[in-house]
Design a protein around this motif. Structure first.
Motif, PDB file in Angstrom:
ATOM      1  N   UNK A 183     -37.903  20.918  34.041  1.00  0.00           N
ATOM      2  CA  UNK A 183     -37.530  21.980  33.092  1.00  0.00           C
ATOM      3  C   UNK A 183     -36.239  21.694  32.333  1.00  0.00           C
ATOM      4  N   UNK A 184     -35.686  20.481  32.449  1.00  0.00           N
ATOM      5  CA  UNK A 184     -34.512  20.116  31.652  1.00  0.00           C
ATOM      6  C   UNK A 184     -34.914  20.029  30.180  1.00  0.00           C
ATOM      7  N   UNK A 185     -33.964  20.145  29.243  1.00  0.00           N
ATOM      8  CA  UNK A 185     -34.310  20.169  27.825  1.00  0.00           C
ATOM      9  C   UNK A 185     -34.699  18.801  27.277  1.00  0.00           C
ATOM     10  N   UNK A 186     -35.679  18.809  26.380  1.00  0.00           N
ATOM     11  CA  UNK A 186     -36.089  17.608  25.654  1.00  0.00           C
ATOM     12  C   UNK A 186     -36.234  17.956  24.175  1.00  0.00           C
ATOM     13  N   UNK A 187     -36.170  16.931  23.332  1.00  0.00           N
ATOM     14  CA  UNK A 187     -36.549  17.060  21.932  1.00  0.00           C
ATOM     15  C   UNK A 187     -37.985  16.568  21.814  1.00  0.00           C
ATOM     16  N   UNK A 188     -38.857  17.420  21.297  1.00  0.00           N
ATOM     17  CA  UNK A 188     -40.264  17.063  21.117  1.00  0.00           C
ATOM     18  C   UNK A 188     -40.527  16.906  19.620  1.00  0.00           C
ATOM     19  N   UNK A 189     -41.009  15.726  19.232  1.00  0.00           N
ATOM     20  CA  UNK A 189     -41.192  15.400  17.822  1.00  0.00           C
ATOM     21  C   UNK A 189     -42.653  15.059  17.565  1.00  0.00           C
ATOM     22  N   UNK A 190     -43.247  15.716  16.577  1.00  0.00           N
ATOM     23  CA  UNK A 190     -44.571  15.338  16.069  1.00  0.00           C
ATOM     24  C   UNK A 190     -44.339  14.542  14.793  1.00  0.00           C
ATOM     25  N   UNK A 191     -44.677  13.260  14.823  1.00  0.00           N
ATOM     26  CA  UNK A 191     -44.400  12.374  13.688  1.00  0.00           C
ATOM     27  C   UNK A 191     -45.700  11.841  13.100  1.00  0.00           C
ATOM     28  N   UNK A 192     -45.763  11.787  11.770  1.00  0.00           N
ATOM     29  CA  UNK A 192     -46.935  11.204  11.108  1.00  0.00           C
ATOM     30  C   UNK A 192     -46.477  10.351   9.935  1.00  0.00           C
ATOM     31  N   UNK A 193     -47.022   9.137   9.862  1.00  0.00           N
ATOM     32  CA  UNK A 193     -46.793   8.240   8.729  1.00  0.00           C
ATOM     33  C   UNK A 193     -47.999   8.297   7.784  1.00  0.00           C
ATOM     34  N   UNK A 194     -47.712   8.248   6.473  1.00  0.00           N
ATOM     35  CA  UNK A 194     -48.753   8.317   5.453  1.00  0.00           C
ATOM     36  C   UNK A 194     -48.686   7.106   4.534  1.00  0.00           C
ATOM     37  N   UNK A 195     -49.847   6.633   4.103  1.00  0.00           N
ATOM     38  CA  UNK A 195     -49.954   5.593   3.080  1.00  0.00           C
ATOM     39  C   UNK A 195     -49.459   6.199   1.764  1.00  0.00           C
ATOM     40  N   UNK A 196     -48.416   5.613   1.172  1.00  0.00           N
ATOM     41  CA  UNK A 196     -47.859   6.166  -0.051  1.00  0.00           C
ATOM     42  C   UNK A 196     -48.841   6.121  -1.218  1.00  0.00           C
ATOM     43  N   UNK A 197     -49.733   5.142  -1.222  1.00  0.00           N
ATOM     44  CA  UNK A 197     -50.655   4.998  -2.344  1.00  0.00           C
ATOM     45  C   UNK A 197     -51.778   6.019  -2.300  1.00  0.00           C
ATOM     46  N   UNK A 198     -52.277   6.329  -1.117  1.00  0.00           N
ATOM     47  CA  UNK A 198     -53.459   7.195  -1.002  1.00  0.00           C
ATOM     48  C   UNK A 198     -53.167   8.545  -0.358  1.00  0.00           C
ATOM     49  N   UNK A 199     -52.030   8.670   0.298  1.00  0.00           N
ATOM     50  CA  UNK A 199     -51.728   9.902   1.018  1.00  0.00           C
ATOM     51  C   UNK A 199     -52.422  10.007   2.359  1.00  0.00           C
ATOM     52  N   UNK A 200     -53.107   8.959   2.770  1.00  0.00           N
ATOM     53  CA  UNK A 200     -53.848   8.982   4.027  1.00  0.00           C
ATOM     54  C   UNK A 200     -52.915   8.787   5.214  1.00  0.00           C
ATOM     55  N   UNK A 201     -53.128   9.555   6.279  1.00  0.00           N
ATOM     56  CA  UNK A 201     -52.351   9.369   7.508  1.00  0.00           C
ATOM     57  C   UNK A 201     -52.797   8.079   8.189  1.00  0.00           C
ATOM     58  N   UNK A 202     -51.825   7.220   8.547  1.00  0.00           N
ATOM     59  CA  UNK A 202     -52.158   5.943   9.175  1.00  0.00           C
ATOM     60  C   UNK A 202     -51.652   5.856  10.609  1.00  0.00           C
ATOM     61  N   UNK A 203     -50.821   6.790  11.024  1.00  0.00           N
ATOM     62  CA  UNK A 203     -50.349   6.831  12.407  1.00  0.00           C
ATOM     63  C   UNK A 203     -49.744   8.202  12.664  1.00  0.00           C
ATOM     64  N   UNK A 204     -49.985   8.717  13.855  1.00  0.00           N
ATOM     65  CA  UNK A 204     -49.310   9.938  14.277  1.00  0.00           C
ATOM     66  C   UNK A 204     -48.885   9.771  15.725  1.00  0.00           C
ATOM     67  N   UNK A 205     -47.803  10.423  16.103  1.00  0.00           N
ATOM     68  CA  UNK A 205     -47.263  10.217  17.446  1.00  0.00           C
ATOM     69  C   UNK A 205     -46.597  11.488  17.947  1.00  0.00           C
ATOM     70  N   UNK A 206     -46.638  11.665  19.253  1.00  0.00           N
ATOM     71  CA  UNK A 206     -45.845  12.670  19.952  1.00  0.00           C
ATOM     72  C   UNK A 206     -44.717  11.942  20.662  1.00  0.00           C
ATOM     73  N   UNK A 207     -43.488  12.303  20.360  1.00  0.00           N
ATOM     74  CA  UNK A 207     -42.311  11.655  20.915  1.00  0.00           C
ATOM     75  C   UNK A 207     -41.522  12.682  21.720  1.00  0.00           C
ATOM     76  N   UNK A 208     -41.125  12.309  22.918  1.00  0.00           N
ATOM     77  CA  UNK A 208     -40.350  13.199  23.783  1.00  0.00           C
ATOM     78  C   UNK A 208     -39.062  12.473  24.160  1.00  0.00           C
ATOM     79  N   UNK A 209     -37.926  13.071  23.807  1.00  0.00           N
ATOM     80  CA  UNK A 209     -36.634  12.438  24.000  1.00  0.00           C
ATOM     81  C   UNK A 209     -35.775  13.287  24.924  1.00  0.00           C
ATOM     82  N   UNK A 210     -35.071  12.649  25.842  1.00  0.00           N
ATOM     83  CA  UNK A 210     -34.168  13.376  26.733  1.00  0.00           C
ATOM     84  C   UNK A 210     -33.123  14.122  25.911  1.00  0.00           C
TER      85      UNK A 210
END
Length: 250
Positions: free
Chosen positions: A209-236
């Protein structure tokens, strides 16, 4: 009026000693066993008191080395910045700049996109994706977790299909995508603070139950706007500050 719970009373006593300067930044605090003897409670009560102070940003828990008063420039604090053009691992590069050795463990498997991942990647539910689980370490201590998904329709026929294998292993999403002619912009990120789950706390050597930063990250192709990767990141939460943008040089 009922007296506060013992762990809260201990936390308040230590908080006062920290805020009035009696306990200075970097000071090693008593062990939970020592707190137990001093206040006549079990070590678990002392551990709960330190958990409260860690959540308030006053104390740092160093795995296997005890608890310390946190300072504004604590060497334990790591700064995360975006490195879109990096040809090396962004994590390793950032850690090295801060005098820390950044390493990671990983496991990649082909999976079917669940409903949540499908929405974020704009693919059909059940579409094939490459899922990679990461545990990131600074000087051998776990500080960050991540789960990444990439559509096989984008990378499946290329040499970058496995993020951590081949000639482009571990160089970061942006650098890998350039190999197949895709330029990504700055990722879209949603950041929130929450408590660690039991599994996350175990992997990150934290108190539950200690605090974390939870990040939902998504990268997009600049030419088409298509998502090419998404990730859930959890940081202390006691180890990281995430910085967006950069001050101009004068």
């Amino acid at each position: 009026m009922a007296a506060p719970a013992p762990y809260l009373a201990i936390a308040e006593a230590l908080r006062e000693r920290i805020t009035n300067g009696e306990l200075t930044p970097g000071t090693r605090l008593p062990s939970v066993a020592e707190l137990g003897r001093e206040y006549g409670v079990s070590p678990s009560v002392g551990a709960r008191a330190y958990s409260v102070l860690a959540q308030d940003g006053l104390v740092i828990s160093r795995h296997g080395a005890g608890h310390y008063v946190r300072g504004p420039e604590s060497a334990e604090l790591l700064v995360r910045r975006h490195r879109r053009l990096s040809e090396d691992s962004p994590f390793a590069q950032g850690a090295a700049e801060q005098g820390t050795e950044g390493t990671w463990r990983h496991e990649s498997v082909t999976a079917a996109a669940d409903a949540r991942t499908a929405v974020r990647l704009a693919v059909d539910e059940g579409a094939p994706v490459m899922r990679t689980e990461y545990v990131y370490l600074a000087d051998g201590q776990p500080v960050q977790l991540a789960t990444s998904w990439e559509p096989m329709a984008v990378t499946g026929q290329s040499m970058i299909v496995l993020p951590e294998a081949g000639p482009y292993a571990g160089v970061g999403v942006a650098a890998r995508m350039r190999v197949i002619g895709i330029e990504v912009g700055e990722p879209v990120e949603r950041v929130r603070a929450r408590s660690a789950t039991r599994s996350e706390a175990q992997q990150l050597s934290m108190n539950p139950a200690a605090p974390v930063l939870a990040i939902e990250r998504t990268y997009y192709d600049q030419a088409t706007g298509r998502a090419v990767e998404t990730a859930d990141i959890v940081m202390r939460g006691d180890r990281w500050v995430s910085v967006y943008g950069q001050a101009p040089r004068v």
